[in-house]
Design an enzyme around this catalytic site. Structure first.
Site, PDB file in Angstrom:
ATOM      1  N   LYS A 178      26.827  27.049  34.358  1.00 47.47           N
ATOM      2  CA  LYS A 178      27.698  25.951  34.810  1.00 47.47           C
ATOM      3  C   LYS A 178      26.942  24.629  34.847  1.00 47.47           C
ATOM      4  CE  LYS A 178      29.391  27.837  38.643  1.00 47.47           C
ATOM      5  NZ  LYS A 178      30.250  28.036  39.840  1.00 47.47           N
ATOM      6  N   LYS A 228      38.557  27.412  47.014  1.00 50.48           N
ATOM      7  CA  LYS A 228      38.090  27.258  48.389  1.00 50.48           C
ATOM      8  C   LYS A 228      37.647  25.817  48.659  1.00 50.48           C
ATOM      9  CE  LYS A 228      35.569  30.561  50.226  1.00 50.48           C
ATOM     10  NZ  LYS A 228      34.411  31.418  50.595  1.00 50.48           N
ATOM     11  N   HIS A 254      42.540  56.761  21.938  1.00 49.48           N
ATOM     12  CA  HIS A 254      42.659  56.353  20.536  1.00 49.48           C
ATOM     13  C   HIS A 254      41.831  55.101  20.255  1.00 49.48           C
ATOM     14  CE1 HIS A 254      45.907  59.243  19.641  1.00 49.48           C
ATOM     15  NE2 HIS A 254      46.208  59.069  20.924  1.00 49.48           N
ATOM     16  N   GLU A 271      29.306  41.463  39.022  1.00 45.84           N
ATOM     17  CA  GLU A 271      28.870  40.259  39.732  1.00 45.84           C
ATOM     18  C   GLU A 271      28.150  40.627  41.022  1.00 45.84           C
ATOM     19  OE1 GLU A 271      31.036  36.212  39.478  1.00 45.84           O
ATOM     20  OE2 GLU A 271      31.624  37.011  41.439  1.00 45.84           O
ATOM     21  N   GLY A 279      34.569  35.577  46.711  1.00 50.63           N
ATOM     22  CA  GLY A 279      35.692  35.425  45.786  1.00 50.63           C
ATOM     23  C   GLY A 279      36.205  36.731  45.220  1.00 50.63           C
ATOM     24  N   ARG A 280      35.291  37.607  44.801  1.00 52.96           N
ATOM     25  CA  ARG A 280      35.708  38.874  44.182  1.00 52.96           C
ATOM     26  C   ARG A 280      36.238  39.871  45.203  1.00 52.96           C
ATOM     27  NH1 ARG A 280      30.414  37.826  43.873  1.00 52.96           N
ATOM     28  NH2 ARG A 280      28.861  39.215  44.807  1.00 52.96           N
ATOM     29  N   GLU A 321      37.046  24.453  36.337  1.00 54.03           N
ATOM     30  CA  GLU A 321      38.137  24.962  35.493  1.00 54.03           C
ATOM     31  C   GLU A 321      39.466  24.929  36.238  1.00 54.03           C
ATOM     32  OE1 GLU A 321      34.577  27.799  34.656  1.00 54.03           O
ATOM     33  OE2 GLU A 321      35.358  26.661  36.343  1.00 54.03           O
TER      34      GLU A 321
END
Length: 581
Positions: free
Chosen positions: A529, A226, A404, A373, A286-287, A232
């Site tokens: 961060k 954005k 399993h 979050e 964002g999510r 990153e």
């Protein structure tokens, strides 16, 4: 007069700071727990009227929550809790575009991202739906230009591969939808000859894997940030820019890279034509952004806009159901209330998401972020410390793989409420002559059996009747009474995938609304961060100037020093080195 107004202001603030745990419905539910603990699902499941009342159908899907450790009385008390929390009003305020994300002073309007063209959804006095559709129309036109081969790369070749660069919500949501669509017959046909890749982790291994086997001449990179400052993402973007320009020249960047961003100045400075930047808004978290250009652009490049539009319509159908359906029959509301019941009253903090469809293998990782979050908070929306547990620990794996892996713990260890998700029609049916059932029926046999195994368990008396050796009876006893719910979808096409996404998004919002927290900020990701910035400066100073590690605690200082000593072969002045895969 001013004194009176100030008094009212203080009273209003005190009222708004009231915790839901102080309400009578909360206290009533606390007292009700002892009564529920005296029941067992073996008995509750024998009550047909209760089971019928705990099934909800909508648009071809069925929710069955009869295997929750709850009675009809419990559900009535949970509805009263929702009313005490002002749930309906909070839902209406979200849809009205009020700034319910108060710590960031923002609207929360991911529902506007999939609203019909003629809808009106306001934010700060402006209908945002036309803006949304302006971007969607731009995506449709651009994706058709790429897919048709009208837009070609620097050497005149069509762009068949797309690498979407983003992290967190810019990655997990689109990856979930892409993975779910990959084996849908309509999507398979639409994506023929094309490939979609994702690059999220700043780890250079992820770069190497993302571009392995790709040709820069036929690759389009979509950078999703954005602000165009996410550390990153921008390092990965610069890496892929170097990968393109070192092969095709710096002028090729504008032909091979586009952006999803609102910072057009930095987009242009990076070398991307601002005309090829696709906007989204600060009222999109964002999510919750998969239905914005964040997800719609890469997905449309892979599958075509018309198929992605079906995904948006599926999500919108749940938005409308969530907004207009009474609480008692509202699927996201019921799911959210049951989560509050399990976490805050029964003391079960985790939730297993168990889709019986390999196509949904990336659902749990996406919901992990959306849920943890959003609701991983320790204070109320007014900053008051919570005297109760909020938030869920989410994990999961497709059935039957999970059986399993970790089902042992779910059956005989900790009690973990489970979401079982089944699909009536497989995306890729397989039948074998001579087999008792089809492959999908084999899968669904487990989908139907596991919830009952958790609910009923197996008693020592049953084992004795089966002549199980006495010393093995304690090991083979299943206590049962382990809660789950089942969601059965008619199929898994783009529309249903959109519905599933919206169900979980709204369920998580309901939990936050009832707990009285802000589900739409994420201050918890900031501290790490900021500390990483200090570490980055130290690593640079140590590499380039030989400065010893200083200003950190003994443990961190020791580890960093060992790291620097063991990686001293990294040159002080970094040359360009790209992956060799």
């Amino acid at each position: 007069m001013n004194l009176v107004l100030r008094c009212y202001s203080v009273l209003d603030q005190m009222a708004s700071s009231a915790l839901i745990s102080d309400s009578e419905p909360w206290k009533d539910l606390k007292g009700h727990v002892e009564e529920v603990n005296k029941t067992h699902l073996r008995d509750l499941m024998n009550d047909v009227n209760r089971c019928q009342a705990m099934m909800v159908e909508f648009d071809g899907m069925v929710l069955d929550y009869s295997r929750q450790c709850a009675t009809l009385e419990t559900m009535g008390k949970l509805i009263k809790l929702a009313e005490a929390a002002g749930l309906k009003d909070k839902i209406n305020r979200m849809f009205a575009g009020e700034h319910i994300n108060s710590t960031e002073d923002r609207s929360v309007l991911h529902v506007a991202l999939r609203a019909p063209k003629d809808a009106a959804i306001q934010s700060d006095g402006k209908n945002v739906v036309p803006d949304v559709w302006e971007v969607l129309n731009k995506i449709q036109k651009f994706s058709e230009t790429i897919r048709s081969g009208s837009w070609v790369g620097a050497t005149g070749k069509p762009l068949k591969d797309v690498v979407a660069v983003g992290i967190g919500g810019s990655f997990l949501g689109p990856l979930f939808v892409h993975t779910a669509l990959q084996t849908d017959p309509e999507a398979v046909e639409a994506a023929r000859g094309r490939r979609l890749h994702f690059l999220a982790n700043v780890d250079p291994i992820d770069v190497a894997r993302s571009i392995a086997g790709l040709n820069p001449e036929t690759t389009l990179v979509v950078v999703v940030s954005k602000t165009f400052t996410t550390a990153e993402t921008m390092l990965n973007a610069r890496t892929l820019r170097e990968w393109i320009s070192s092969s095709l020249g710096p002028d090729a960047v504008a032909k091979h890279m586009v952006a999803v961003s609102t910072n057009l100045t930095l987009v242009e400075k990076f070398g991307i034509d601002p005309k090829n930047a696709f906007a989204f808004w600060d009222w999109v978290g964002g999510r919750y952004s998969v239905c914005s250009a964040v997800g719609v652009l890469p997905l449309s490049l892979q599958y075509g806009f018309s198929l992605v539009e079906k995904f948006l319509k599926g999500a919108s159908s749940i938005d409308q159901h969530f907004h207009s359906t009474p609480l008692e029959k509202n699927i996201p509301v019921l799911l959210g209330l049951l989560s509050v019941w399990n976490v805050s009253f029964l003391g079960y903090p985790a939730r297993a998401i168990l889709p019986y469809s390999q196509a949904l293998e990336k659902l749990a990782p996406h919901i992990q972020q959306v849920s943890m979050e959003s609701n991983g908070k320790g204070v109320s929306i007014d900053g008051v410390p919570l005297p109760f547990e909020a938030g869920e620990i989410d994990f999961g794996e497709p059935g039957t793989n999970g059986q399993h892996s970790f089902y042992q713990l779910i059956h005989q260890g900790r009690i973990i409420p489970c979401d079982f998700i089944g699909i009536v029609k497989s995306q890729q049916p397989v039948y074998l002559k001579g087999e008792l059932v089809s492959n999908h029926d084999e899968l669904m046999s487990n989908f139907f059996a596991q919830p009952d195994a958790l609910a009923y368990g197996k008693t020592p008396e049953q084992l004795q009747k089966e002549n199980v050796a006495p010393h093995l009876i304690p090991h083979k006893t299943f206590s049962g009474n382990r809660p789950s719910l089942s969601l059965l979808l008619p199929s898994l096409n783009a529309y249903n995938i959109g519905q599933l996404l919206a169900i979980y998004e709204h369920r998580i919002a309901v939990e936050g609304f009832v707990w009285g927290i802000n589900s739409f900020d994420q201050w918890g990701v900031e501290l790490g961060k900021s500390l990483a910035t200090q570490v980055r400066k130290q690593l640079h100073a140590s590499r380039t100037e030989g400065k010893p590690v200083d200003g950190f605690n003994f443990s961190t200082k020791t580890l960093m020093t060992k790291y620097l000593q063991a990686s001293s072969d990294i040159p002080a002045e970094l040359p360009t080195l790209l992956p060799k895969i």
